[in-house]
Design a protein around this motif. Structure first.
Motif, PDB file in Angstrom:
ATOM      1  N   GLY A 180       0.736  -0.969  -0.003  1.00  0.00           N
ATOM      2  CA  GLY A 180      -0.167   0.133   0.197  1.00  0.00           C
ATOM      3  C   GLY A 180       1.043   1.449   0.343  1.00  0.00           C
ATOM      4  N   MET A 181       0.180   2.246  -1.084  1.00  0.00           N
ATOM      5  CA  MET A 181       0.799   3.354  -0.820  1.00  0.00           C
ATOM      6  C   MET A 181       1.599   4.261   0.442  1.00  0.00           C
ATOM      7  SD  MET A 181      -1.616   6.053  -2.045  1.00  0.00           S
ATOM      8  CE  MET A 181      -0.384   7.495  -2.509  1.00  0.00           C
ATOM      9  N   LEU A 182       1.897   4.734   0.534  1.00  0.00           N
ATOM     10  CA  LEU A 182       3.036   5.458   1.862  1.00  0.00           C
ATOM     11  C   LEU A 182       1.752   6.934   1.732  1.00  0.00           C
ATOM     12  CD1 LEU A 182       6.966   5.304   1.864  1.00  0.00           C
ATOM     13  CD2 LEU A 182       5.098   4.139   3.410  1.00  0.00           C
ATOM     14  N   LEU A 183       1.442   7.393   3.494  1.00  0.00           N
ATOM     15  CA  LEU A 183       0.614   8.117   4.021  1.00  0.00           C
ATOM     16  C   LEU A 183       1.360   9.533   4.484  1.00  0.00           C
ATOM     17  CD1 LEU A 183      -2.815   6.996   3.989  1.00  0.00           C
ATOM     18  CD2 LEU A 183      -1.466   7.803   1.415  1.00  0.00           C
ATOM     19  N   PRO A 184       1.308  10.621   4.388  1.00  0.00           N
ATOM     20  CA  PRO A 184       1.859  11.726   5.354  1.00  0.00           C
ATOM     21  C   PRO A 184       2.083  11.170   6.340  1.00  0.00           C
ATOM     22  CG  PRO A 184       0.963  12.872   3.955  1.00  0.00           C
ATOM     23  CD  PRO A 184       0.531  11.592   3.163  1.00  0.00           C
ATOM     24  N   LEU A 185       2.401  10.852   7.670  1.00  0.00           N
ATOM     25  CA  LEU A 185       3.206  10.279   8.833  1.00  0.00           C
ATOM     26  C   LEU A 185       2.293  11.084   9.465  1.00  0.00           C
ATOM     27  CD1 LEU A 185       3.384   8.254  11.091  1.00  0.00           C
ATOM     28  CD2 LEU A 185       6.010   9.152  11.115  1.00  0.00           C
ATOM     29  N   GLN A 186       2.494  12.560   9.517  1.00  0.00           N
ATOM     30  CA  GLN A 186       1.619  13.705  10.367  1.00  0.00           C
ATOM     31  C   GLN A 186       0.215  13.773  10.427  1.00  0.00           C
ATOM     32  OE1 GLN A 186       3.571  14.757   7.719  1.00  0.00           O
ATOM     33  NE2 GLN A 186       3.014  16.857   6.540  1.00  0.00           N
ATOM     34  N   TYR A 191      -2.228   5.203  10.123  1.00  0.00           N
ATOM     35  CA  TYR A 191      -1.973   4.619   9.055  1.00  0.00           C
ATOM     36  C   TYR A 191      -0.281   3.616   9.088  1.00  0.00           C
ATOM     37  CZ  TYR A 191      -1.464   3.207   3.601  1.00  0.00           C
ATOM     38  OH  TYR A 191      -1.369   2.607   2.975  1.00  0.00           O
ATOM     39  N   SER A 192      -0.756   2.463   8.588  1.00  0.00           N
ATOM     40  CA  SER A 192       0.195   1.570   8.396  1.00  0.00           C
ATOM     41  C   SER A 192       0.083   0.498   6.749  1.00  0.00           C
ATOM     42  CB  SER A 192       0.546  -0.113   9.546  1.00  0.00           C
ATOM     43  OG  SER A 192       1.456  -0.317   9.099  1.00  0.00           O
ATOM     44  N   PRO A 193       0.974   0.757   5.329  1.00  0.00           N
ATOM     45  CA  PRO A 193       0.636   0.208   4.324  1.00  0.00           C
ATOM     46  C   PRO A 193       0.810  -1.240   4.208  1.00  0.00           C
ATOM     47  CG  PRO A 193       2.252   1.914   4.793  1.00  0.00           C
ATOM     48  CD  PRO A 193       2.473   1.050   5.961  1.00  0.00           C
ATOM     49  N   LEU A 194      -0.418  -2.023   4.046  1.00  0.00           N
ATOM     50  CA  LEU A 194      -0.675  -3.427   3.614  1.00  0.00           C
ATOM     51  C   LEU A 194       0.553  -4.039   2.755  1.00  0.00           C
ATOM     52  CD1 LEU A 194      -4.317  -3.546   3.065  1.00  0.00           C
ATOM     53  CD2 LEU A 194      -3.303  -4.234   5.298  1.00  0.00           C
ATOM     54  N   GLN A 195       0.365  -5.382   2.959  1.00  0.00           N
ATOM     55  CA  GLN A 195       1.563  -5.582   2.592  1.00  0.00           C
ATOM     56  C   GLN A 195       0.630  -7.008   1.382  1.00  0.00           C
ATOM     57  OE1 GLN A 195       5.138  -5.713   1.914  1.00  0.00           O
ATOM     58  NE2 GLN A 195       5.771  -7.292   0.210  1.00  0.00           N
ATOM     59  N   ALA A 347      -8.478   2.921  -4.878  1.00  0.00           N
ATOM     60  CA  ALA A 347      -8.551   2.159  -4.024  1.00  0.00           C
ATOM     61  C   ALA A 347      -7.697   1.055  -3.804  1.00  0.00           C
ATOM     62  CB  ALA A 347      -9.928   1.527  -3.688  1.00  0.00           C
ATOM     63  N   GLU A 348      -7.089   0.253  -4.721  1.00  0.00           N
ATOM     64  CA  GLU A 348      -5.975  -0.292  -4.617  1.00  0.00           C
ATOM     65  C   GLU A 348      -4.195  -0.050  -4.693  1.00  0.00           C
ATOM     66  OE1 GLU A 348      -9.453  -2.411  -7.495  1.00  0.00           O
ATOM     67  OE2 GLU A 348      -8.566   0.136  -7.143  1.00  0.00           O
ATOM     68  N   CYS A 349      -4.410   1.316  -4.401  1.00  0.00           N
ATOM     69  CA  CYS A 349      -3.391   2.215  -4.104  1.00  0.00           C
ATOM     70  C   CYS A 349      -2.847   2.083  -2.437  1.00  0.00           C
ATOM     71  CB  CYS A 349      -2.870   2.873  -4.420  1.00  0.00           C
ATOM     72  SG  CYS A 349      -3.341   3.367  -6.452  1.00  0.00           S
ATOM     73  N   ILE A 350      -4.171   1.934  -1.525  1.00  0.00           N
ATOM     74  CA  ILE A 350      -3.875   2.508  -0.343  1.00  0.00           C
ATOM     75  C   ILE A 350      -4.473   0.160   0.135  1.00  0.00           C
ATOM     76  CG2 ILE A 350      -5.576   2.497   1.894  1.00  0.00           C
ATOM     77  CD1 ILE A 350      -6.019   5.194   0.010  1.00  0.00           C
TER      78      ILE A 350
END
Length: 366
Positions: A180-186, A191-195, A347-350
């Motif tokens: 899953g794509m990275l999102l801004p931590l702040q 949020y933790s990207p799926l594998q 949606a598949e990107c996340i």
């Protein structure tokens, strides 16, 4: 490019000698189709149950069946339904072994469906895989010729001994990771990207069969078993797996019938124009049941491709530009779904588990 070595099925010329099967071409729907397998390993021990619909419609998955495998000693174990119409064997009481004899019983809607007895035969070939990079020329629906970079998978099979009679089948698949794509931590601290791990069948257009009674060479070589366009899925580990199944004669004949259909129609996963007679009988003598239960040994050979093997830059389909990144920063705090609702990314990107044939379960070889 690497030198082409290794491939399997020079023997496909034997298909031209296959018996022509007369199949019904009319189907009103409603027929039960059971396909299942027990192997000598941890993979492939599953049963799929579907019911046909009218011509042109995909089959319906059938839930709620009681599915039991029985060995020659009377040991019984029930398959557990893991998803609609898919039943998996835990291998707690019945473990497939070469030389063992097995049958399947399915109870559904007050009827019992029983397979013939199936002896598990060995997989006797030693398989190897290699690859070459190539440029494939294609014509688009608009009539424009385009060039695409592809990887071609080549296989070779050798036999230490050649029994008088043996039957084999091969299946090709690919397995690769998607994150899953990275999102801004702040903005998304929890949020933790799926594998995810995606498994695709690559041999749906072909059924790779060998009738050992017609093989006297100790090597089957230089056969292309898969061709795959290069894309971002090769950015991380990308496995190509060739799975060899040892079949008995009855199972081989069933796959020959399927091969006859796929030659005409294109894929064993397409809606077939005719049901294929198998090895199941029903307690209702008037009911026609299709499908097959087989006991087949399985042997898997893997080829790992990494980015180091592919001198190509891959564009991440989920990469966002500066404008979209600013839009992500402006969605409500921790509202991951807002990114999808506002159509900033797919949606598949996340949620990579939305990709077809994906799973969060990590294969043992990754």
């Amino acid at each position: 490019m690497k030198r082409i070595v290794l491939l399997l099925l020079l023997v496909f010329i034997t298909f031209s000698c296959a018996e022509v099967i007369d199949l019904k071409n009319e189907r009103t729907g409603g027929q039960l189709v059971i396909f299942g397998r027990i192997t000598n390993g941890g993979d492939g021990n599953s049963v799929n149950i579907t019911r046909t619909q009218e011509e042109g419609l995909a089959p319906l998955n059938v839930s709620g069946a009681t599915v039991v495998v029985i060995d020659e000693n009377g040991n019984r174990e029930q398959y557990v339904e893991s998803s609609p119409g898919v039943y998996d064997l835990g291998r707690n009481l019945v473990v497939g072994e070469v030389g063992g004899v097995y049958r399947l019983e399915v109870e559904l809607d007050g009827k019992t469906y029983t397979s013939s007895l199936q002896e598990m035969m060995p997989a006797i070939a030693n398989d190897e895989l290699d690859y070459e990079l190539d440029i494939a020329e294609e014509i688009t629906p608009a009539g424009v010729q385009v060039s695409r970079e592809v990887i071609r998978i080549i296989a070779n099979s050798t036999f230490e001994t050649l029994p008088e009679e043996f039957y084999l089948r091969w299946k090709m698949e690919e397995v690769y990771t998607v994150t899953g794509m990275l999102l801004p931590l702040q903005n998304f601290p929890r949020y933790s990207p799926l594998q995810c791990y995606v498994t695709n069948e690559l041999s749906a257009q072909d059924i790779f069969l060998v009738d050992g009674t017609e093989v006297r060479n100790v090597q089957l070589s230089n056969r292309e078993v898969a061709a795959r366009q290069l894309d971002f899925s090769f950015d991380k580990k990308h496995y190509f797996n060739i799975i060899q199944f040892g079949l008995n004669k009855e199972s081989h004949q069933y796959w020959e019938r399927l091969q006859t259909i796929t030659t005409r129609q294109g894929s064993i996963f397409d809606v077939a124009p005719a049901a294929v007679p198998g090895n199941f009988t029903s307690t209702d003598p008037e009911e026609e049941v299709f499908g097959f239960f087989e006991a087949s040994s399985a042997d898997t050979t893997r080829l790992l491709i990494t980015q180091n093997d592919i001198p190509v830059f891959f564009l991440d389909p989920c990469q966002v530009n500066r404008e979209d990144f600013i839009r992500i920063l402006r969605v409500p705090f921790e509202c991951v779904s807002c990114i999808i609702e506002e159509k900033i990314v797919e949606a598949e990107c996340i949620y990579c588990n939305l990709i077809p044939n994906s799973s969060l379960r990590r294969p043992s070889y990754f």
